[in-house]
Design an enzyme around this catalytic site. Structure first.
Site, PDB file in Angstrom:
ATOM      1  N   CYS A 164       0.823  -1.212   0.000  1.00 30.31           N
ATOM      2  CA  CYS A 164       0.000   0.000   0.000  1.00 30.31           C
ATOM      3  C   CYS A 164       0.864   1.271   0.000  1.00 30.31           C
ATOM      4  CB  CYS A 164      -0.902  -0.047   1.238  1.00 30.31           C
ATOM      5  SG  CYS A 164      -1.720   1.489   1.644  1.00 30.31           S
ATOM      6  N   CYS A 185       0.130   3.624   2.896  1.00 31.52           N
ATOM      7  CA  CYS A 185       0.659   3.092   4.151  1.00 31.52           C
ATOM      8  C   CYS A 185       2.151   3.403   4.253  1.00 31.52           C
ATOM      9  CB  CYS A 185       0.440   1.584   4.235  1.00 31.52           C
ATOM     10  SG  CYS A 185      -1.296   1.091   4.144  1.00 31.52           S
TER      11      CYS A 185
END
Length: 107
Positions: free
Chosen positions: A30, A33
């Site tokens: 991600c 993230c």
């Protein structure tokens, strides 16, 4: 930040019976993230009265579904085993946004 392996909501709630916890859902792939991760040590320091738990969303897909975590990175705050609030969506989150969210749960 403590990394949580594969777990269930019941197991997590047993662990979170005393104190304030921040569940940080993320995944290695991600990009949003990866954007927030470098800020996490400073956020943890600023909110040292909270215990941060890192949860890999992909490893804990059933838990994520049970908690309606469909966007990452996401943050869920628990105190004494009860959910207090969540910052859950699929948008990129800045350090300032996360700190503003967490500030609303300080005693």
């Amino acid at each position: 930040m403590e990394k949580v392996g594969k777990t269930t909501l019941a197991q997590l709630k047993e662990q979170m019976t005393d104190g304030t916890y921040v569940l940080f859902f993320s995944a290695e792939w991600c990009p949003d993230c990866r954007f927030i991760k470098p800020f996490m040590p400073e956020i943890e320091k600023d909110f040292a009265h909270m215990k941060f738990l890192a949860i890999d969303r992909d490893e804990n897909m059933d838990l994520a579904k049970e908690l309606d975590i469909y966007g990452i990175p996401s943050f869920v705050v628990y105190r004494d085993g009860n959910e207090l609030g969540r910052f859950v969506n699929k948008d990129r989150k800045t350090k300032e946004q996360v700190e503003k969210f967490l500030t609303s749960f300080t005693k």
